[in-house]
Design an enzyme around this catalytic site. Structure first.
Site, PDB file in Angstrom:
ATOM      1  N   HIS A  64       0.766  -1.523  -0.021  1.00  0.00           N
ATOM      2  CA  HIS A  64       0.068  -0.003  -0.127  1.00  0.00           C
ATOM      3  C   HIS A  64       0.747   1.287  -0.167  1.00  0.00           C
ATOM      4  CE1 HIS A  64      -3.478   2.581   0.649  1.00  0.00           C
ATOM      5  NE2 HIS A  64      -2.665   3.154   1.608  1.00  0.00           N
ATOM      6  N   GLY A  77      -6.683  14.080 -10.723  1.00  0.00           N
ATOM      7  CA  GLY A  77      -7.789  13.088 -10.917  1.00  0.00           C
ATOM      8  C   GLY A  77      -7.524  11.733 -10.310  1.00  0.00           C
ATOM      9  N   HIS A 111      -1.873   3.388  -8.725  1.00  0.00           N
ATOM     10  CA  HIS A 111      -2.071   2.551  -9.658  1.00  0.00           C
ATOM     11  C   HIS A 111      -1.664   3.092 -10.974  1.00  0.00           C
ATOM     12  CE1 HIS A 111      -5.485   5.087  -8.618  1.00  0.00           C
ATOM     13  NE2 HIS A 111      -5.758   5.243  -9.671  1.00  0.00           N
ATOM     14  N   HIS A 157      -2.605   3.118 -14.981  1.00  0.00           N
ATOM     15  CA  HIS A 157      -3.501   2.784 -15.899  1.00  0.00           C
ATOM     16  C   HIS A 157      -3.095   2.368 -17.257  1.00  0.00           C
ATOM     17  CE1 HIS A 157      -7.158   5.136 -13.971  1.00  0.00           C
ATOM     18  NE2 HIS A 157      -5.967   5.811 -13.459  1.00  0.00           N
TER      19      HIS A 157
HETATM   20  P1  5GP Z   1      -7.900   7.238 -10.380  1.00  0.00           P
HETATM   21  O1  5GP Z   1      -9.228   8.144 -10.869  1.00  0.00           O
HETATM   22  O2  5GP Z   1      -7.563   7.164  -9.071  1.00  0.00           O
HETATM   23  O3  5GP Z   1      -6.709   7.531 -11.054  1.00  0.00           O
HETATM   24  O4  5GP Z   1      -8.531   5.719 -10.934  1.00  0.00           O
HETATM   25  C1  5GP Z   1      -9.114   4.994 -10.153  1.00  0.00           C
HETATM   26  C2  5GP Z   1      -9.610   3.981 -11.058  1.00  0.00           C
HETATM   27  O5  5GP Z   1     -10.287   3.116 -10.322  1.00  0.00           O
HETATM   28  C3  5GP Z   1     -10.812   4.578 -12.045  1.00  0.00           C
HETATM   29  O6  5GP Z   1     -10.612   4.448 -13.429  1.00  0.00           O
HETATM   30  C4  5GP Z   1     -12.190   3.732 -11.407  1.00  0.00           C
HETATM   31  O7  5GP Z   1     -12.878   3.362 -12.287  1.00  0.00           O
HETATM   32  C5  5GP Z   1     -11.419   2.750 -11.043  1.00  0.00           C
HETATM   33  N1  5GP Z   1     -12.270   1.998  -9.770  1.00  0.00           N
HETATM   34  C6  5GP Z   1     -12.987   2.424  -8.802  1.00  0.00           C
HETATM   35  N2  5GP Z   1     -13.418   1.546  -7.952  1.00  0.00           N
HETATM   36  C7  5GP Z   1     -13.070   0.368  -8.417  1.00  0.00           C
HETATM   37  C8  5GP Z   1     -13.504  -0.812  -8.439  1.00  0.00           C
HETATM   38  O8  5GP Z   1     -14.277  -1.040  -7.362  1.00  0.00           O
HETATM   39  N3  5GP Z   1     -13.021  -2.001  -8.986  1.00  0.00           N
HETATM   40  C9  5GP Z   1     -12.208  -1.716 -10.345  1.00  0.00           C
HETATM   41  N4  5GP Z   1     -12.025  -2.478 -10.880  1.00  0.00           N
HETATM   42  N5  5GP Z   1     -12.078  -0.569 -10.698  1.00  0.00           N
HETATM   43  C10 5GP Z   1     -12.454   0.471  -9.781  1.00  0.00           C
HETATM   44 ZN    ZN Z   2      -4.261   0.263  -0.377  1.00  0.00          ZN
END
Ligand code: 5GP
Ligand code: ZN
Length: 117
Positions: free
Chosen positions: A49, A96, A103, A105
């Site tokens: 984490h 964002g 993570h 993308h």
């Molecule tokens: P961020 O906006 O933090 O860069 O990306 C978070 C990503 O996590 C978003 O694209 C969102 O769709 C994805 N996400 C949020 N909750 C979940 C979930 O419960 N399962 C999955 N597989 N993706 C999730």
């Molecule tokens: Zn975590």
């Protein structure tokens, strides 16, 4: 491995919350994004984490390299390596970031504009 109790992605890694797993090894976990913004939208997370890129420590250098190497492998596996794909780390709200466990993308299967909106 160093979970945070209220973290959504730690729960996905440990199976408490289901996900469509794409890849897993001892240090990283990859799964399909629940709300894809491209035909291929996969997230790669470290099992450790780490809330944001700002919390990366010197000892995480190998791990961050591993995340990118995993993206390269998955892109080839999905057949988007030659046509092209995009890798994104969002850091903090203004960029964002909505889930505070780092993570990467992987986005592919369509054309992307530049600069991003
Ligand atoms: P961020 O906006 O933090 O860069 O990306 C978070 C990503 O996590 C978003 O694209 C969102 O769709 C994805 N996400 C949020 N909750 C979940 C979930 O419960 N399962 C999955 N597989 N993706 C999730
Ligand atoms: Zn975590």
């Amino acid at each position: 491995m160093s979970e945070s109790p209220d973290c959504l992605f730690c729960k996905i890694i440990n199976g408490e919350i289901p996900s469509k797993k794409v890849y897993e090894d001892d240090s990283v976990f990859a799964f399909e994004d629940i709300n894809p913004v491209a035909p291929i939208h996969i997230l790669i997370v470290p099992k450790k984490h780490i809330a944001t890129l700002n919390e990366l420590e010197d000892e995480d250098t190998e791990l961050t390299g591993k995340i990118v190497q995993t993206a390269k492998m998955i892109a080839a596996d999905k057949g988007i390596n030659e046509e092209g794909y995009r890798l994104i780390f969002n850091c903090q709200e203004k960029a964002g970031q909505t889930v505070f466990h780092i993570h990467l993308h992987i986005l592919g299967g369509r054309t992307f504009g530049w600069p991003p909106g």
